[in-house]
Design a protein around this motif. Structure first.
Motif, PDB file in Angstrom:
ATOM      1  N   VAL A 236     -38.697  19.876 -27.322  1.00  0.00           N
ATOM      2  CA  VAL A 236     -38.762  21.340 -27.320  1.00  0.00           C
ATOM      3  C   VAL A 236     -38.560  21.766 -25.870  1.00  0.00           C
ATOM      4  CG1 VAL A 236     -40.289  23.332 -27.622  1.00  0.00           C
ATOM      5  CG2 VAL A 236     -40.300  21.497 -29.317  1.00  0.00           C
TER       6      VAL A 236
ATOM      7  N   PRO B 115     -40.216  28.991 -25.627  1.00  0.00           N
ATOM      8  CA  PRO B 115     -39.252  28.082 -26.270  1.00  0.00           C
ATOM      9  C   PRO B 115     -37.881  28.749 -26.423  1.00  0.00           C
ATOM     10  CG  PRO B 115     -41.296  28.232 -27.538  1.00  0.00           C
ATOM     11  CD  PRO B 115     -41.353  29.298 -26.500  1.00  0.00           C
ATOM     12  N   VAL B 116     -36.827  27.971 -26.214  1.00  0.00           N
ATOM     13  CA  VAL B 116     -35.468  28.500 -26.334  1.00  0.00           C
ATOM     14  C   VAL B 116     -34.707  27.748 -27.411  1.00  0.00           C
ATOM     15  CG1 VAL B 116     -35.165  29.442 -24.011  1.00  0.00           C
ATOM     16  CG2 VAL B 116     -34.838  26.995 -24.394  1.00  0.00           C
ATOM     17  N   PRO B 117     -33.846  28.461 -28.169  1.00  0.00           N
ATOM     18  CA  PRO B 117     -33.002  27.751 -29.142  1.00  0.00           C
ATOM     19  C   PRO B 117     -31.963  26.904 -28.413  1.00  0.00           C
ATOM     20  CG  PRO B 117     -32.490  30.111 -29.130  1.00  0.00           C
ATOM     21  CD  PRO B 117     -33.636  29.918 -28.194  1.00  0.00           C
TER      22      PRO B 117
ATOM     23  N   ASP C 122     -28.926  26.347 -28.832  1.00  0.00           N
ATOM     24  CA  ASP C 122     -27.555  26.822 -28.646  1.00  0.00           C
ATOM     25  C   ASP C 122     -27.476  27.995 -27.667  1.00  0.00           C
ATOM     26  OD1 ASP C 122     -28.974  28.337 -30.494  1.00  0.00           O
ATOM     27  OD2 ASP C 122     -27.185  28.916 -31.631  1.00  0.00           O
ATOM     28  N   GLU C 123     -28.612  28.323 -27.030  1.00  0.00           N
ATOM     29  CA  GLU C 123     -28.588  29.404 -26.046  1.00  0.00           C
ATOM     30  C   GLU C 123     -28.059  28.852 -24.714  1.00  0.00           C
ATOM     31  OE1 GLU C 123     -31.650  32.560 -26.439  1.00  0.00           O
ATOM     32  OE2 GLU C 123     -32.266  31.910 -24.450  1.00  0.00           O
ATOM     33  N   LEU C 124     -27.469  29.746 -23.894  1.00  0.00           N
ATOM     34  CA  LEU C 124     -26.953  29.306 -22.596  1.00  0.00           C
ATOM     35  C   LEU C 124     -28.083  29.114 -21.597  1.00  0.00           C
ATOM     36  CD1 LEU C 124     -23.750  31.486 -22.026  1.00  0.00           C
ATOM     37  CD2 LEU C 124     -23.885  29.053 -22.591  1.00  0.00           C
TER      38      LEU C 124
ATOM     39  N   ILE D  88     -17.203  21.077 -19.199  1.00  0.00           N
ATOM     40  CA  ILE D  88     -17.869  21.942 -20.167  1.00  0.00           C
ATOM     41  C   ILE D  88     -16.806  22.756 -20.884  1.00  0.00           C
ATOM     42  CG2 ILE D  88     -19.552  23.791 -20.487  1.00  0.00           C
ATOM     43  CD1 ILE D  88     -20.524  23.057 -17.615  1.00  0.00           C
TER      44      ILE D  88
ATOM     45  N   ILE E  98     -20.629  32.142 -27.602  1.00  0.00           N
ATOM     46  CA  ILE E  98     -22.041  31.971 -27.290  1.00  0.00           C
ATOM     47  C   ILE E  98     -22.525  33.117 -26.405  1.00  0.00           C
ATOM     48  CG2 ILE E  98     -23.754  30.452 -26.233  1.00  0.00           C
ATOM     49  CD1 ILE E  98     -21.876  28.128 -26.770  1.00  0.00           C
ATOM     50  N   GLY E  99     -23.529  33.822 -26.860  1.00  0.00           N
ATOM     51  CA  GLY E  99     -24.127  34.877 -26.037  1.00  0.00           C
ATOM     52  C   GLY E  99     -25.215  34.280 -25.192  1.00  0.00           C
ATOM     53  N   SER E 100     -25.687  34.999 -24.188  1.00  0.00           N
ATOM     54  CA  SER E 100     -26.689  34.412 -23.307  1.00  0.00           C
ATOM     55  C   SER E 100     -28.099  34.557 -23.873  1.00  0.00           C
ATOM     56  CB  SER E 100     -26.605  35.035 -21.923  1.00  0.00           C
ATOM     57  OG  SER E 100     -26.925  36.397 -22.009  1.00  0.00           O
ATOM     58  N   MET E 101     -28.272  35.489 -24.819  1.00  0.00           N
ATOM     59  CA  MET E 101     -29.600  35.647 -25.402  1.00  0.00           C
ATOM     60  C   MET E 101     -29.463  35.707 -26.916  1.00  0.00           C
ATOM     61  SD  MET E 101     -32.436  38.523 -24.589  1.00  0.00           S
ATOM     62  CE  MET E 101     -32.559  38.404 -22.813  1.00  0.00           C
ATOM     63  N   ILE E 102     -30.281  34.945 -27.607  1.00  0.00           N
ATOM     64  CA  ILE E 102     -30.113  34.861 -29.057  1.00  0.00           C
ATOM     65  C   ILE E 102     -31.345  35.419 -29.756  1.00  0.00           C
ATOM     66  CG2 ILE E 102     -29.734  33.282 -30.993  1.00  0.00           C
ATOM     67  CD1 ILE E 102     -28.155  31.484 -29.073  1.00  0.00           C
TER      68      ILE E 102
ATOM     69  N   ARG F 295     -36.879  37.680 -30.076  1.00  0.00           N
ATOM     70  CA  ARG F 295     -36.062  36.642 -29.459  1.00  0.00           C
ATOM     71  C   ARG F 295     -36.265  35.308 -30.171  1.00  0.00           C
ATOM     72  NH1 ARG F 295     -35.139  35.659 -22.986  1.00  0.00           N
ATOM     73  NH2 ARG F 295     -33.477  34.164 -23.376  1.00  0.00           N
ATOM     74  N   ALA F 296     -35.182  34.614 -30.424  1.00  0.00           N
ATOM     75  CA  ALA F 296     -35.275  33.342 -31.154  1.00  0.00           C
ATOM     76  C   ALA F 296     -35.965  32.270 -30.319  1.00  0.00           C
ATOM     77  CB  ALA F 296     -33.885  32.866 -31.561  1.00  0.00           C
ATOM     78  N   VAL F 297     -36.786  31.443 -30.983  1.00  0.00           N
ATOM     79  CA  VAL F 297     -37.399  30.290 -30.317  1.00  0.00           C
ATOM     80  C   VAL F 297     -36.784  28.986 -30.830  1.00  0.00           C
ATOM     81  CG1 VAL F 297     -39.621  31.420 -29.863  1.00  0.00           C
ATOM     82  CG2 VAL F 297     -39.300  30.130 -32.000  1.00  0.00           C
ATOM     83  N   ILE F 298     -36.014  29.092 -31.911  1.00  0.00           N
ATOM     84  CA  ILE F 298     -35.416  27.870 -32.472  1.00  0.00           C
ATOM     85  C   ILE F 298     -34.117  28.187 -33.191  1.00  0.00           C
ATOM     86  CG2 ILE F 298     -36.696  28.062 -34.673  1.00  0.00           C
ATOM     87  CD1 ILE F 298     -36.796  24.954 -34.713  1.00  0.00           C
ATOM     88  N   PHE F 299     -33.206  27.239 -33.135  1.00  0.00           N
ATOM     89  CA  PHE F 299     -32.014  27.268 -33.977  1.00  0.00           C
ATOM     90  C   PHE F 299     -32.156  26.100 -34.946  1.00  0.00           C
ATOM     91  CE2 PHE F 299     -27.303  26.099 -34.373  1.00  0.00           C
ATOM     92  CZ  PHE F 299     -27.134  26.927 -35.473  1.00  0.00           C
TER      93      PHE F 299
ATOM     94  N   LYS G  19     -30.453  24.040 -37.162  1.00  0.00           N
ATOM     95  CA  LYS G  19     -29.053  23.729 -37.494  1.00  0.00           C
ATOM     96  C   LYS G  19     -28.864  23.498 -38.980  1.00  0.00           C
ATOM     97  CE  LYS G  19     -26.403  21.979 -33.654  1.00  0.00           C
ATOM     98  NZ  LYS G  19     -25.750  20.806 -33.070  1.00  0.00           N
TER      99      LYS G  19
ATOM    100  N   HIS H  90     -31.487  31.306 -36.848  1.00  0.00           N
ATOM    101  CA  HIS H  90     -32.270  31.463 -35.630  1.00  0.00           C
ATOM    102  C   HIS H  90     -33.550  32.191 -36.017  1.00  0.00           C
ATOM    103  CE1 HIS H  90     -28.217  31.011 -33.844  1.00  0.00           C
ATOM    104  NE2 HIS H  90     -28.892  30.370 -32.905  1.00  0.00           N
TER     105      HIS H  90
ATOM    106  N   LEU I   9     -42.992  22.133 -32.033  1.00  0.00           N
ATOM    107  CA  LEU I   9     -42.825  23.534 -31.640  1.00  0.00           C
ATOM    108  C   LEU I   9     -43.986  24.380 -32.159  1.00  0.00           C
ATOM    109  CD1 LEU I   9     -41.185  25.848 -30.411  1.00  0.00           C
ATOM    110  CD2 LEU I   9     -39.834  25.938 -32.517  1.00  0.00           C
TER     111      LEU I   9
ATOM    112  N   LEU J  94     -46.454  26.639 -29.912  1.00  0.00           N
ATOM    113  CA  LEU J  94     -46.562  28.089 -30.115  1.00  0.00           C
ATOM    114  C   LEU J  94     -47.989  28.512 -30.440  1.00  0.00           C
ATOM    115  CD1 LEU J  94     -43.296  28.718 -32.189  1.00  0.00           C
ATOM    116  CD2 LEU J  94     -43.745  29.522 -29.859  1.00  0.00           C
TER     117      LEU J  94
END
Lengths: 70, 331
Positions: A42, A49-51, A53-55, B18, B24-28, B36-40, B42, B47, B240, B244
């Motif tokens: 994580v 926490p960040v996903p 796929d985030e930059l 790379i 891809i955006g900088s904030m998801i 704001r997302a804490v997880i993707f 897959k 998200h 996670l 949290l």
């Protein structure tokens, strides 16, 4: 240029190192470079926490191993 | 095709390319709210923010629990708490789902296997979680029950390694303790990864009998039914969740873990999951389908002639192992 202080925490040990990134990279991409399986960690950026796929952005990045691996 | 951006990570000492990805955006953000997302995830393509992620974990646990059909009336659940993230989170989740119900009672049970430098820390973490929730915490030890510790079992230089001994004795003691507490079920923190690993391990060993033992069982005399409310939650997500919810958990791994083939299967499944999201769920689903095809088998259970615990044979697995250990000691 993205400046990071990366801390990797895993089973009782802690590695800290500054990193600089040129170009855009996702956290998942960073894990790949560091040879970390994304299924085992994580990542917290400045404590949140960040996903995967985030930059990656400037700041403190903690990569916590939550799944033991060999 | 030419990579669009040349990248370099200073500090990692690695040069690499790379690929550019304008998508891809900088904030998801969360797929279900502006948070704001804490997880993707897959495997689901979603998200999720902190709140909706936790709700997702609770939903999966609730659906699994419903399938066991034991929460209709008053019941007492013994929760096996080791102090690791999974079982500590399990206690928090069950408390969240049932804390408001007066007819559901939760008890935390920990087994002290006698593993120096590891178990004392994890027992303290387990006690902290139970204490925070106001759940009664019972600790029982292999030393008190069988007069042997896992450290002693490990030092014998047996070809099987200590895990097979420790596992049998631990499960036996957990069942006995839950029964003495009049528990209607024992809840364990097994997650999706654990279950997928067990299925794969048994396939790899060709052990179909053991595979079928994974199934939810019908009532067997002397055996407290075991339930696994987290069997649909990936292990990473349990980590996670614990972070949290600020659940204190111990990350130290058991010192004997590397001796087990399970770790190799675990690494294999994580590699597959990273490349092919949803693999762990597929393994579970396939196993569940096989189960539906197989009629439930009847288990004949008798009382062990030595200790009276339930056994499929005259002498139970625990007593047979202890006999082996004692036999070696007297040589």
């Amino acid at each position: 240029m993205t400046a990071l202080m990366v801390t990797i925490l895993a089973e009782g040990f802690e590695v800290e190192r500054p990193m600089e990134l040129s170009g855009a990279l996702t956290y998942e991409g960073l894990f790949e470079v560091l040879e970390i399986n994304p299924e085992t960690v994580v990542a917290l950026r400045n404590g949140h926490p960040v996903p995967a796929d985030e930059l990656v952005e400037d700041g403190d990045l903690k990569i916590i191993r939550v799944v033991s691996s060999g | 095709m030419e990579p669009a951006v040349t990248g370099r990570i200073r500090g990692a000492g690695i040069r690499y390319y790379i690929p550019s990805d304008p998508g891809i955006g900088s904030m998801i953000f969360c797929d279900r709210c502006p948070g704001r997302a804490v997880i993707f995830q897959k495997y689901s393509g979603r998200h999720l923010c902190s709140r909706h992620f936790q709700e997702d974990v609770h939903r999966k646990a609730r659906e699994v629990l419903r399938s066991y059909r034991i929460f209709g009336g008053p019941c007492r659940i013994a929760v096996a708490v080791s102090g690791g993230k999974d079982s500590s989170s399990l206690l928090v989740i069950l408390h969240h789902l049932f804390g408001h119900r007066e007819d559901v009672e939760l008890l935390a049970v920990s087994i002290d296997e006698g593993i120096d430098g590891y178990r004392p820390k994890t027992l303290a973490a387990a006690a902290a979680v139970a204490g925070d929730l106001g759940v009664e915490h019972i600790i029982v030890s292999l030393q008190d029950e069988f007069g042997v510790t896992t450290d002693q079992l490990a030092s014998g230089g047996r070809p099987q390694g200590p895990c097979s001994f420790c596992g049998v004795l631990r499960k036996g003691l957990l069942n006995k303790t839950a029964r003495s507490l009049s528990a209607d079920a024992v809840a364990t923190g097994h997650n999706l990864d654990d279950e997928a690993q067990t299925v794969m391990l048994n396939y790899l060993k060709g052990d179909v009998d053991r595979l079928y033992r994974l199934r939810p069982k019908r009532a067997i005399a002397g055996m407290v039914p075991r339930i696994k409310p987290l069997r649909r939650v990936p292990e990473k997500e349990m980590g996670l969740y614990a972070i949290l919810r600020a659940i204190p958990f111990e990350t130290a791994a058991c010192p004997y873990i590397s001796r087990a083939m399970r770790q190799e299967v675990k690494d294999l499944l994580n590699d597959l999951e990273a490349k092919h999201p949803g693999t762990k769920y597929s393994i579970m689903r396939g196993f569940d389908k096989i189960n539906e095809l197989q009629p439930p088998r009847s288990y004949e259970v008798v009382a062990c002639t030595r200790c009276s615990e339930p056994s499929s044979d005259g002498v139970c697995a625990s007593c047979r192992l202890l006999e082996q250990v004692r036999g070696e000691e007297s040589l």
